[in-house]
Design a protein around this motif. Structure first.
Motif, mmCIF file in Angstrom:
data_model
loop_
_atom_site.group_PDB
_atom_site.id
_atom_site.type_symbol
_atom_site.label_atom_id
_atom_site.label_comp_id
_atom_site.label_asym_id
_atom_site.label_seq_id
_atom_site.Cartn_x
_atom_site.Cartn_y
_atom_site.Cartn_z
ATOM 1 N N UNK A 257 22.637 -0.124 26.693
ATOM 2 C CA UNK A 257 21.269 -0.649 26.791
ATOM 3 C C UNK A 257 20.490 0.052 27.886
ATOM 4 N N UNK B 65 36.580 -5.585 26.511
ATOM 5 C CA UNK B 65 37.166 -6.910 26.374
ATOM 6 C C UNK B 65 37.497 -7.199 24.938
ATOM 7 N N UNK B 66 38.088 -8.370 24.668
ATOM 8 C CA UNK B 66 38.317 -8.729 23.278
ATOM 9 C C UNK B 66 37.192 -9.652 22.836
ATOM 10 N N UNK B 67 36.891 -9.585 21.565
ATOM 11 C CA UNK B 67 35.716 -10.307 21.097
ATOM 12 C C UNK B 67 36.133 -11.363 20.120
ATOM 13 N N UNK C 271 23.560 -8.444 22.727
ATOM 14 C CA UNK C 271 24.745 -8.806 23.503
ATOM 15 C C UNK C 271 26.003 -8.730 22.656
ATOM 16 N N UNK C 272 25.866 -8.800 21.337
ATOM 17 C CA UNK C 272 27.076 -8.822 20.522
ATOM 18 C C UNK C 272 27.542 -7.428 20.148
ATOM 19 N N UNK D 191 34.583 -2.095 31.192
ATOM 20 C CA UNK D 191 34.503 -3.503 30.809
ATOM 21 C C UNK D 191 34.930 -3.737 29.377
ATOM 22 N N UNK E 174 31.053 -3.009 25.587
ATOM 23 C CA UNK E 174 29.878 -3.784 25.193
ATOM 24 C C UNK E 174 28.582 -3.022 25.466
ATOM 25 N N UNK F 114 25.766 -3.942 26.603
ATOM 26 C CA UNK F 114 24.960 -4.194 27.773
ATOM 27 C C UNK F 114 25.684 -3.922 29.077
#
Lengths: 446, 359
Positions: free
Chosen positions: A251, A443-445, A424-425, A441, A432, A434
């Motif tokens: 972003x 992560x798991x979603x 954000x998704x 960063x 990610x 953003x």
């Protein structure tokens, strides 16, 4: 003539730009093969002759093997191998007595654009070089800009019908190696898929082609690519596409240009804030006009409400229809100005501007306040970095417009929430959308 | 990787959305003067239970509350998780219905109620269906966009205060404990801290930061009650519904092109409420999906959203909303008191068990 040579001639029979010529290199009979369109034959021959003359004047006797090694890579008689080298633009030398093929680097025809200034991006007081169509030139420019030992280049040749060269660049030590391995894995799994454009590349990498926000940052400027390499991103070059594709797109890249660092810090902060304000204006202002005129007029101060009402006097249809009409015309103008040839283009845009500016308002088809608002919106739209990003913002403003027409200011804020949630998704290979700079960063979603 | 800032921001956003609407009215109705005692008592109760809850959660690093109850047996899970699910469902219904009513009264009088509710539900379901990481990241973006505006309006609301209404500063009057409106005021904070137990696995946070956030909200609680009291006085303020919103309505900002800024304040808080609803919806669907994990959680979210919407449609008017409030009170206190205590107790028990195993 041996069998392979005859097969080669037969294979290239339909190509009129294929040449086969007899010559003598250091008194050995040779056949020269290649595609005339890709090779500057005369100069290549001249160079080889000069080179050989010099070599012979230094050593009196040269064996066949040594001569062939000097000229290029010695290959066996594999027909497929030789013919793909011909298509690659190489110069094939067939030594008749030993029946061996040598694949040499020729003087190529100048088929690519020379280095140029960027056509789609502008900088003030910054580096003016740009990427070009040839992938080797691009890798060279990137190496020059990011002159570090940690830069690694990995090449792939993808496609079934045509072999397209793809290069993957990353800076070891800055990048997360898991990301690189994932990308390499995707390329190796789907090595048979043709890649001609970015949608193909997205498919190969396993990214959905339906996202409204671009997954790649496309940039023509080497300093942007170098900056991305330094911050741990991966740069992909596709042969014949004159830009670098940076993965993953974040972003913050929408507001950030590496050239900002050429100004002082307060100026940089102000410029970036201006871009953020530009994005917010593009999204919100048209929708705000519709909301305040059609749904919630009581919110405005009485003087402004009267001015707005006066400007809309005589306009025969509701605010939403008015704004969509003019937005449609604006979009048509923007799309048309890309297609028009350079000679006619300015005339048409001028005529369009006059028609929009004067005539429609005078004919009371739209209010003049609306024209001001949409002009401001269009200008604000272009402050965003990256053309694909500005297209995404252009798309989102229609969502807010529709919501504002139904729900008023609540619709605008609900639309902002939806856009924030969508943004954000998003994530590319676990990173990610953003995250600001550091890409650790993942992560798991769920 | 410390992601406390997500949790802090989410906590802040959730509570800001809830504080400014019904909390001032309830506190003003509970006591005639020295409101700060009522406010501070309520907040102290909340703080104690949050502390117990987090200490209990610390006994189970890396586990969320469903796993904690699950490891203690099916009966225990049912006793604690079912009330949570019911409480969350009721909260969602009340929140969506009440805020839709407020929007309809104040601004969108011509829009039918079901249309407003469907907007709120659709946005919240969209966010919730994408997962908890999306919810928190959306919270980050919304916080960056809207918190400055909320803070500015909050500071501007002091425009017409008369500080003389602060006195008397202390009275030995604790009768507010007996008034039901005081217990209704707990709506603003009871139960909304339960999300701390659900997100440990995705967003590891430090406890101190949560305490810091809880304390930083105290001025907002205090002034959301005091600004109406100081502007209008106790007698007038006690007659108003939504006293804080009325105060915002009276503000005059000359340099703005808008007549009143109530709308922006309200709608910004509504966006925070959308996020709140989506988090509660996600937590509910998380618990429900544990019954049958084979179906994807997204379908549970959508199903629950439809159920909540239908139930919202069945609530006819504001009186019924207030009745629902009162019905929700026992569940609220159960969640406020029983859940933290049970988690703490389970934590102590598991630590004793571990000690036995080591010894």
């Amino acid at each position: 003539m041996d069998q392979t040579l005859q097969d080669l001639i037969y294979k290239f029979e339909d190509n009129d730009d294929f040449f086969l010529q007899r010559d003598f290199f250091a008194d050995r009979p040779v056949y020269l093969l290649g595609l005339k369109s890709l090779i500057d034959m005369a100069r290549s021959r001249t160079f080889i002759h000069q080179y050989l003359d010099q070599a012979i004047s230094n050593n009196t006797a040269l064996s066949d093997g040594a001569l062939m090694q000097m000229l290029g890579e010695v290959r066996g008689t594999n027909l497929q191998d030789i013919s793909s080298s011909v298509y690659d633009g190489k110069f094939i030398i067939y030594f008749e007595h030993v029946q061996q093929y040598v694949v040499a680097e020729p003087v190529p025809n100048l088929l690519s654009r020379l280095f140029d200034t960027p056509t789609n991006e502008n900088v003030l007081q910054g580096t003016l070089s740009s990427f070009v169509e040839d992938i080797d030139h691009n890798i060279g420019i990137a190496r020059k800009q990011f002159s570090s030992e940690s830069l690694r280049v990995k090449s792939f040749s993808v496609g079934q019908n045509q072999q397209k060269r793809i290069a993957l660049l990353f800076a070891e030590g800055h990048v997360d190696m898991a990301l690189v391995e994932q990308i390499i894995g995707q390329f190796e799994t789907y090595i048979d898929h043709d890649i001609n454009h970015i949608q193909d590349l997205s498919r190969t990498l396993g990214l959905s082609p339906w996202g409204s926000i671009a997954k790649f940052k496309t940039t023509e400027m080497p300093q942007e690519a170098a900056h991305s390499l330094k911050t741990g991103k991966v740069v992909i070059f596709v042969d014949r596409l004159p830009f670098a594709l940076v993965l993953p797109n974040l972003l913050w890249d929408m507001f950030c240009l590496d050239n900002d660092h050429n100004y002082s810090l307060p100026l940089m902060i102000v410029l970036r804030s201006l871009r953020i304000v530009g994005v917010l204006i593009t999204l919100i202002v048209p929708a705000l006009y519709v909301a305040l005129v059609a749904v919630n007029p009581e919110v405005l101060r009485i003087e402004i409400a009267l001015t707005v009402a006066q400007s809309r006097e005589g306009v025969p249809y509701p605010a939403l229809v008015e704004i969509i009409l003019i937005l449609l015309i604006l979009e048509l103008i923007m799309e048309a100005s890309v297609r028009l040839p350079r000679s006619i283009g300015p005339t048409i845009t001028m005529v369009g501007g006059i028609i929009l500016g004067e005539a429609t308002v005078a004919a009371k088809l739209v209010s003049n306040l609306l024209i001001i608002i949409l002009a401001a919106t269009t200008i604000a739209n272009s402050t965003v970095v990256g053309f694909q990003n500005s297209l995404s913002i252009r798309l989102f403003k229609y969502l807010l417009l529709l919501l504002a027409a139904v729900y008023g200011v609540l619709g605008i804020l609900a639309g902002v929430v939806i856009i924030c949630a969508y943004v954000a998704s998003l994530n590319t290979f676990g990173v990610p959308y953003i995250s600001i700079t550091r890409m650790k960063e993942r992560g798991n979603h769920g | 990787m410390d992601k406390s800032h997500y949790v802090m921001l989410m906590y802040l956003i959730m509570h800001l959305g809830l504080i400014f609407f019904m909390y001032p009215e309830n506190i003003i109705a509970s006591t005639d003067a020295v409101h700060w005692i009522a406010i501070v008592s309520g907040l102290a109760v909340q703080f104690i239970f949050i502390a117990i809850y987090m200490k209990g959660l610390n006994f189970f690093p890396g586990k969320d509350i469903i796993a904690i109850y699950g490891s203690a047996g099916l009966g225990v899970s049912l006793v604690f998780l079912v009330p949570i699910v019911l409480y969350f469902l009721m909260i969602n219904i009340i929140t969506v219905r009440a805020y839709s009513e407020i929007i309809s009264i104040v601004f969108l009088a011509n829009t039918p109620l079901w249309a407003i509710m469907i907007l709120l539900m659709l946005v919240s379901t969209y966010i919730a269906a994408k997962g908890v990481e999306t919810i928190f990241r959306t919270g980050l973006l919304l916080g960056l966009l809207f918190l400055p505006m909320i803070l500015l309006i909050f500071l501007a609301s002091f425009q017409n205060v008369d500080w003389n209404y602060v006195f008397p500063l202390y009275e030995n009057d604790f009768t507010f404990w007996t008034r039901p409106t005081f217990y209704q005021s707990f709506f603003a904070f009871a139960g909304s801290f339960l999300f701390l137990g659900f997100v440990r696995t995705h967003f590891p946070y430090k406890d101190n930061k949560v305490y810091l956030t809880v304390l930083s909200l105290v001025p907002f609680f205090i002034f959301s009650v005091y600004v109406p009291v100081l502007t209008f006085g106790q007698n007038t303020a006690s007659t108003l519904h939504f006293p804080y919103v009325v105060v915002i309505d009276t503000l005059q900002i000359n340099w703005l092109i808008f007549d009143r800024i109530t709308m922006f304040f309200l709608f910004t808080l509504i966006t925070f409420i959308m996020l709140f609803t989506s988090l509660i919806l996600w937590m509910t669907s998380r618990i429900v999906s544990c019954c049958k994990p084979s179906i994807k959680q997204m379908y549970y979210t959508q199903g629950l959203a439809v159920v909540i919407y239908i139930l919202c449609l069945l609530v006819p008017d504001w009186k019924k909303v207030e009745t629902l409030f009162t019905w929700n009170a026992p569940l609220r206190f159960y969640c406020l008191i029983a859940i933290p205590l049970s988690v703490y107790y389970l934590g102590l028990r598991s630590r004793r068990k571990m000690r036995h195993e080591h010894a």
